[in-house]
Every structure is written in C-alpha cells, then in structure tokens.
Design a protein around this motif. Structure first.
Motif, PDB file in Angstrom:
ATOM      1  N   GLY A  82     -25.100  -0.114 -34.173  1.00 55.91           N
ATOM      2  CA  GLY A  82     -24.557  -0.481 -32.871  1.00 55.91           C
ATOM      3  C   GLY A  82     -25.557  -1.213 -32.009  1.00 55.91           C
ATOM      4  N   VAL A  83     -26.817  -0.743 -32.021  1.00 59.88           N
ATOM      5  CA  VAL A  83     -27.863  -1.385 -31.221  1.00 59.88           C
ATOM      6  C   VAL A  83     -28.101  -2.811 -31.705  1.00 59.88           C
ATOM      7  CG1 VAL A  83     -30.338  -1.383 -30.731  1.00 59.88           C
ATOM      8  CG2 VAL A  83     -29.023   0.724 -30.521  1.00 59.88           C
ATOM      9  N   ILE A  84     -28.245  -2.981 -33.021  1.00 59.57           N
ATOM     10  CA  ILE A  84     -28.582  -4.302 -33.561  1.00 59.57           C
ATOM     11  C   ILE A  84     -27.398  -5.270 -33.465  1.00 59.57           C
ATOM     12  CG2 ILE A  84     -29.278  -5.547 -35.640  1.00 59.57           C
ATOM     13  CD1 ILE A  84     -30.813  -3.014 -36.466  1.00 59.57           C
ATOM     14  N   LEU A  85     -26.242  -4.844 -33.992  1.00 59.42           N
ATOM     15  CA  LEU A  85     -25.077  -5.733 -33.976  1.00 59.42           C
ATOM     16  C   LEU A  85     -24.549  -5.929 -32.559  1.00 59.42           C
ATOM     17  CD1 LEU A  85     -23.156  -4.460 -37.141  1.00 59.42           C
ATOM     18  CD2 LEU A  85     -24.653  -6.453 -36.938  1.00 59.42           C
ATOM     19  N   GLY A  86     -24.450  -4.827 -31.818  1.00 60.70           N
ATOM     20  CA  GLY A  86     -23.954  -4.933 -30.450  1.00 60.70           C
ATOM     21  C   GLY A  86     -24.875  -5.756 -29.571  1.00 60.70           C
ATOM     22  N   GLY A  87     -26.191  -5.542 -29.742  1.00 63.11           N
ATOM     23  CA  GLY A  87     -27.150  -6.290 -28.942  1.00 63.11           C
ATOM     24  C   GLY A  87     -27.054  -7.785 -29.194  1.00 63.11           C
ATOM     25  N   ARG A  88     -26.909  -8.160 -30.458  1.00 60.95           N
ATOM     26  CA  ARG A  88     -26.828  -9.582 -30.783  1.00 60.95           C
ATOM     27  C   ARG A  88     -25.481 -10.188 -30.382  1.00 60.95           C
ATOM     28  NH1 ARG A  88     -29.754 -14.018 -30.747  1.00 60.95           N
ATOM     29  NH2 ARG A  88     -29.001 -15.583 -32.199  1.00 60.95           N
ATOM     30  N   ILE A  89     -24.393  -9.498 -30.707  1.00 64.19           N
ATOM     31  CA  ILE A  89     -23.064 -10.009 -30.350  1.00 64.19           C
ATOM     32  C   ILE A  89     -22.919 -10.089 -28.836  1.00 64.19           C
ATOM     33  CG2 ILE A  89     -20.589  -9.516 -30.426  1.00 64.19           C
ATOM     34  CD1 ILE A  89     -21.083  -8.258 -33.208  1.00 64.19           C
ATOM     35  N   GLY A  90     -23.475  -9.085 -28.138  1.00 71.58           N
ATOM     36  CA  GLY A  90     -23.433  -9.109 -26.683  1.00 71.58           C
ATOM     37  C   GLY A  90     -24.172 -10.313 -26.114  1.00 71.58           C
ATOM     38  N   TYR A  91     -25.326 -10.631 -26.702  1.00 75.30           N
ATOM     39  CA  TYR A  91     -26.083 -11.797 -26.234  1.00 75.30           C
ATOM     40  C   TYR A  91     -25.279 -13.070 -26.441  1.00 75.30           C
ATOM     41  CZ  TYR A  91     -29.904 -15.105 -25.593  1.00 75.30           C
ATOM     42  OH  TYR A  91     -30.695 -16.146 -25.142  1.00 75.30           O
ATOM     43  N   ILE A  92     -24.610 -13.172 -27.575  1.00 75.35           N
ATOM     44  CA  ILE A  92     -23.792 -14.359 -27.852  1.00 75.35           C
ATOM     45  C   ILE A  92     -22.649 -14.472 -26.849  1.00 75.35           C
ATOM     46  CG2 ILE A  92     -22.230 -15.422 -29.533  1.00 75.35           C
ATOM     47  CD1 ILE A  92     -23.987 -14.072 -31.721  1.00 75.35           C
ATOM     48  N   LEU A  93     -21.961 -13.345 -26.588  1.00 79.45           N
ATOM     49  CA  LEU A  93     -20.789 -13.353 -25.712  1.00 79.45           C
ATOM     50  C   LEU A  93     -21.164 -13.506 -24.235  1.00 79.45           C
ATOM     51  CD1 LEU A  93     -18.597 -10.522 -27.311  1.00 79.45           C
ATOM     52  CD2 LEU A  93     -18.305 -12.991 -27.538  1.00 79.45           C
ATOM     53  N   PHE A  94     -22.240 -12.821 -23.824  1.00 75.71           N
ATOM     54  CA  PHE A  94     -22.594 -12.786 -22.406  1.00 75.71           C
ATOM     55  C   PHE A  94     -23.496 -13.931 -21.962  1.00 75.71           C
ATOM     56  CE2 PHE A  94     -22.360  -7.914 -23.047  1.00 75.71           C
ATOM     57  CZ  PHE A  94     -20.973  -7.945 -22.950  1.00 75.71           C
ATOM     58  N   TYR A  95     -24.262 -14.502 -22.912  1.00 74.88           N
ATOM     59  CA  TYR A  95     -25.257 -15.496 -22.525  1.00 74.88           C
ATOM     60  C   TYR A  95     -25.087 -16.834 -23.248  1.00 74.88           C
ATOM     61  CZ  TYR A  95     -27.650 -11.622 -20.248  1.00 74.88           C
ATOM     62  OH  TYR A  95     -27.952 -10.560 -19.425  1.00 74.88           O
ATOM     63  N   TRP A 115     -34.124 -13.290 -35.393  1.00 77.22           N
ATOM     64  CA  TRP A 115     -35.584 -13.218 -35.297  1.00 77.22           C
ATOM     65  C   TRP A 115     -36.153 -14.171 -34.264  1.00 77.22           C
ATOM     66  CZ3 TRP A 115     -32.722 -14.875 -39.456  1.00 77.22           C
ATOM     67  CH2 TRP A 115     -32.751 -16.243 -39.732  1.00 77.22           C
ATOM     68  N   GLU A 116     -35.334 -15.100 -33.776  1.00 76.56           N
ATOM     69  CA  GLU A 116     -35.794 -16.025 -32.733  1.00 76.56           C
ATOM     70  C   GLU A 116     -35.595 -15.449 -31.335  1.00 76.56           C
ATOM     71  OE1 GLU A 116     -33.875 -19.753 -33.330  1.00 76.56           O
ATOM     72  OE2 GLU A 116     -35.005 -20.238 -35.157  1.00 76.56           O
ATOM     73  N   GLY A 117     -35.095 -14.221 -31.266  1.00 72.32           N
ATOM     74  CA  GLY A 117     -34.866 -13.582 -29.976  1.00 72.32           C
ATOM     75  C   GLY A 117     -33.415 -13.667 -29.556  1.00 72.32           C
ATOM     76  N   GLY A 118     -33.071 -12.916 -28.537  1.00 73.95           N
ATOM     77  CA  GLY A 118     -31.716 -12.930 -28.028  1.00 73.95           C
ATOM     78  C   GLY A 118     -30.974 -11.639 -28.308  1.00 73.95           C
ATOM     79  N   MET A 119     -31.278 -10.593 -27.532  1.00 72.98           N
ATOM     80  CA  MET A 119     -30.592  -9.315 -27.639  1.00 72.98           C
ATOM     81  C   MET A 119     -30.181  -8.892 -26.232  1.00 72.98           C
ATOM     82  SD  MET A 119     -30.548  -8.336 -30.881  1.00 72.98           S
ATOM     83  CE  MET A 119     -30.515  -6.551 -31.024  1.00 72.98           C
ATOM     84  N   SER A 120     -28.998  -8.334 -26.119  1.00 72.26           N
ATOM     85  CA  SER A 120     -28.481  -7.894 -24.828  1.00 72.26           C
ATOM     86  C   SER A 120     -28.400  -6.373 -24.792  1.00 72.26           C
ATOM     87  CB  SER A 120     -27.084  -8.491 -24.588  1.00 72.26           C
ATOM     88  OG  SER A 120     -26.394  -7.793 -23.561  1.00 72.26           O
ATOM     89  N   PHE A 121     -29.011  -5.758 -23.769  1.00 74.20           N
ATOM     90  CA  PHE A 121     -28.896  -4.303 -23.655  1.00 74.20           C
ATOM     91  C   PHE A 121     -27.448  -3.888 -23.486  1.00 74.20           C
ATOM     92  CE2 PHE A 121     -28.045  -0.795 -20.797  1.00 74.20           C
ATOM     93  CZ  PHE A 121     -28.538   0.255 -21.556  1.00 74.20           C
ATOM     94  N   GLY A 124     -25.787  -3.907 -26.699  1.00 75.28           N
ATOM     95  CA  GLY A 124     -26.247  -2.770 -27.482  1.00 75.28           C
ATOM     96  C   GLY A 124     -25.635  -1.466 -27.008  1.00 75.28           C
ATOM     97  N   LEU A 125     -25.454  -1.328 -25.687  1.00 75.61           N
ATOM     98  CA  LEU A 125     -24.825  -0.123 -25.139  1.00 75.61           C
ATOM     99  C   LEU A 125     -23.384  -0.001 -25.609  1.00 75.61           C
ATOM    100  CD1 LEU A 125     -25.059   2.315 -23.221  1.00 75.61           C
ATOM    101  CD2 LEU A 125     -24.257   0.816 -21.381  1.00 75.61           C
ATOM    102  N   LEU A 126     -22.659  -1.112 -25.607  1.00 76.90           N
ATOM    103  CA  LEU A 126     -21.286  -1.086 -26.131  1.00 76.90           C
ATOM    104  C   LEU A 126     -21.282  -0.716 -27.608  1.00 76.90           C
ATOM    105  CD1 LEU A 126     -19.690  -4.238 -24.433  1.00 76.90           C
ATOM    106  CD2 LEU A 126     -19.117  -1.841 -24.016  1.00 76.90           C
ATOM    107  N   GLY A 127     -22.270  -1.244 -28.354  1.00 77.13           N
ATOM    108  CA  GLY A 127     -22.372  -0.902 -29.767  1.00 77.13           C
ATOM    109  C   GLY A 127     -22.602   0.574 -29.984  1.00 77.13           C
ATOM    110  N   VAL A 128     -23.470   1.177 -29.165  1.00 77.34           N
ATOM    111  CA  VAL A 128     -23.733   2.615 -29.279  1.00 77.34           C
ATOM    112  C   VAL A 128     -22.501   3.411 -28.861  1.00 77.34           C
ATOM    113  CG1 VAL A 128     -25.112   4.519 -28.354  1.00 77.34           C
ATOM    114  CG2 VAL A 128     -26.219   2.377 -28.995  1.00 77.34           C
ATOM    115  N   ALA A 129     -21.774   2.952 -27.845  1.00 81.20           N
ATOM    116  CA  ALA A 129     -20.549   3.639 -27.432  1.00 81.20           C
ATOM    117  C   ALA A 129     -19.536   3.671 -28.573  1.00 81.20           C
ATOM    118  CB  ALA A 129     -19.953   2.951 -26.205  1.00 81.20           C
TER     119      ALA A 129
END
Length: 311
Positions: A82-95, A115-121, A124-129
């Motif tokens: 959830g942290v990894i996938l949610g963080g990355r998908i969130g960055y794509i959707l939100f930013y 690996w080039e960066g781009g993670m959204s807390f 990631g929170l939605l992924g953990v939920a």
C-alpha cells in the motif's frame, strides 16, 4: 561563496547513500544503498515490531487483543504494498496528471520510474487504508482496532522519511533571513534537482543558493516525532486503545495540523507555481479530508464508553 549569508547555517552535506556495493565483477559498477530506501524499510520493520508489542498487552485494549501475530504479519505485507503502490499512484494522480501531464504525454514510461523520485504521502495513506480493509476482511477481525494500530506506528515512518528528505537536500523550505536559515544545494531555477557528485563525495552548488528554512526537520517533528510521542503516551498511560478509532483519528488530526503548518515554510513544488494560489499548497489541500476524517473518528470514539475487560 556565501559571504552575503555569513549568519546562515551550512547544510551538513551527508551522502544520500549509507554505503555503496561494488558490482564491478558483474559489469554493473557500484550500487548505492540509499538512506531513503533504508528509511522505508526501518519504518515498516519498527512499526511492525511496535504493533506486535501492542497486541501482546491485552490490558491496553480493555482485556482482549484485537489481532494475532499472523494478523499483524499480514498487515505488514499489505501495508508495504500500500505504501509503495499507493504512494506512487497518488503522486501520479495528485501531482503529475494535474501539473505535469505534458511530461507524461512525451514520456509515458516516466510514471514507472519510481527510482527517480515522486511519492505522495496522501497516496500512501490511501494505500495503507486499503491494506487495513483487506486484512480485516481476510482475517475476520474488527476494522477500527487495526486502524488504531496504524495510527500509533505510522508517525515513526513519517519521522524517518522526513529526516531522509533532509539528508537528500530535497523538499527544502522557502527563503528566509531567520537564524535557522540553511544554505542547501538547490539545483537551478529550471527545476533540476540538486546533484551529488559521487566521485568527489560532495554536493554540487551553483553559487546562487540562498538560506532557506530546513522545513524537512519541521515536518519530521510536527508530522512524526510529536504525534508519535503524544499518541504513545496516551496509549500507555491513559488507555487510548480502549476507545476504537480514537488513535487513528488523533493521528489524522496531528498530521493534518502538522502538514498545514509546515507547508507555510516549505518551498512549493515548482510545477505548481502559477497554478495553485499563493495562500494554498497542494499538501494543505490534500490534508483537508484528513482533518474531517480525524474529527469524525475522535467524535465517534469519545461518544461511546471505553472497552472494559469481561468479568
């Protein structure tokens, strides 16, 4: 180089990697073990061990633990995804999609280059939920106590993550002439991130840097350290976990407040300049639902009597 800013603090200049592994015998050169990856691993492992300590003390829950070790082990697995996938998908959707869609059009594969960066807390929170929902469903356990465990342990990972943002000289603050101002390696105004010269073992400065708030450290305290200490104190001293949903709600409120305050000092992402109003950042906007969710969970938990051990 910084004669105009003699009062400014110097960036410590830590290497972004703890050490490097020599893979020259495979023709791959060296592979750096970065602090950022270690922070993710440490946050998950420490959080897992802390969660196990919580469920091993039934008194904290009013007499009966809500989960077993196997439940927490499953939670670790799904939370990691959830942290990894949610963080990355969130960055794509939100930013990326709202602010950098032209970049995605030119280079669609960029969304996969994590690996080039781009993670959204917030992602990631939605992924953990979602991970918590999956574990509760698969293991047949109550949802709120598992969310409360996440509310206790998540600030640990946040604290470690913000500390590595500081080590990486990223997400630094707005320019300031305050005594806490620090001169970070900034890259350039075109958006190129600060560079680390691996051969020389030092950061590359352009000479145009100015003192800035070390906002990563503000966030480490406001989003991680302070919530971790206060929530843990309430758990161990005042039986916070006896009220399902209270720990999770307090975490959401602490994060929403901490993020909203720290965003006043943090330099907004360059790609949001001219798009977001000056009085509002994307981090603050995304934190608004956390405020609402936190208020609801706290209200709902306090209107019910605490859990008590069965006679």
């Amino acid at each position: 180089m910084y004669s105009l800013y003699t009062a400014a603090l110097s960036f410590p200049g830590f290497s972004p990697a703890l050490f490097e592994i020599d893979l020259g015998f495979l023709g791959l050169g060296t592979f750096p073990i970065r602090w950022y990856a270690l922070a993710y691993i440490a946050g998950l492992v420490i959080g897992w061990r802390y969660a196990l300590a919580l469920i091993r003390r039934p008194a904290l829950w009013g007499g009966k633990s809500p989960a077993t070790k196997d439940d927490i082990d499953d939670l670790l697995f799904y939370a990691t995804l959830g942290v990894i996938l949610g963080g990355r998908i969130g960055y794509i959707l939100f930013y990326q999609i709202p602010f950098q869609f032209d970049t995605i059009q030119r280079d669609p594969i960029s969304i996969l280059r994590i690996w080039e960066g781009g993670m959204s807390f917030h992602g990631g929170l939605l992924g953990v939920a979602i991970a918590i929902l999956i574990v509760a469903k698969l293991r047949g356990i109550r949802l709120m106590p598992i969310a409360d465990i996440a509310g206790v342990v998540t600030p640990i990972g946040l604290f470690l993550g913000r500390c590595t943002n500081f080590i990486n000289a990223e997400l630094y603050g707005r320019p300031t002439d305050a005594p806490v101002g620090m001169v970070f390696p900034e890259g350039n105004a075109g958006g190129t991130p600060a560079a680390y010269d691996w051969q020389a073992g030092e950061w590359v400065y352009t000479g145009a840097e100015v003192p800035r708030h070390p906002s990563q450290l503000y966030e480490a305290c406001l989003e991680g350290l302070i919530p971790a200490l206060i929530i843990s104190f309430l758990v161990w001293r005042f039986g916070l976990l006896k009220r399902p949903g209270l720990s999770a709600g307090l975490f959401l409120l602490f994060y929403g407040i901490g993020r909203s305050i720290s965003e006043q000092f943090r330099e907004p992402d360059r790609f949001t300049w001219g798009v977001m109003p000056e009085w509002l950042t994307m981090g603050q906007l995304l934190s608004m639902p956390l405020w609402l969710g936190g208020v609801f969970l706290v209200w709902n938990a306090l209107r019910k009597p605490p859990m008590q051990a069965s006679a």
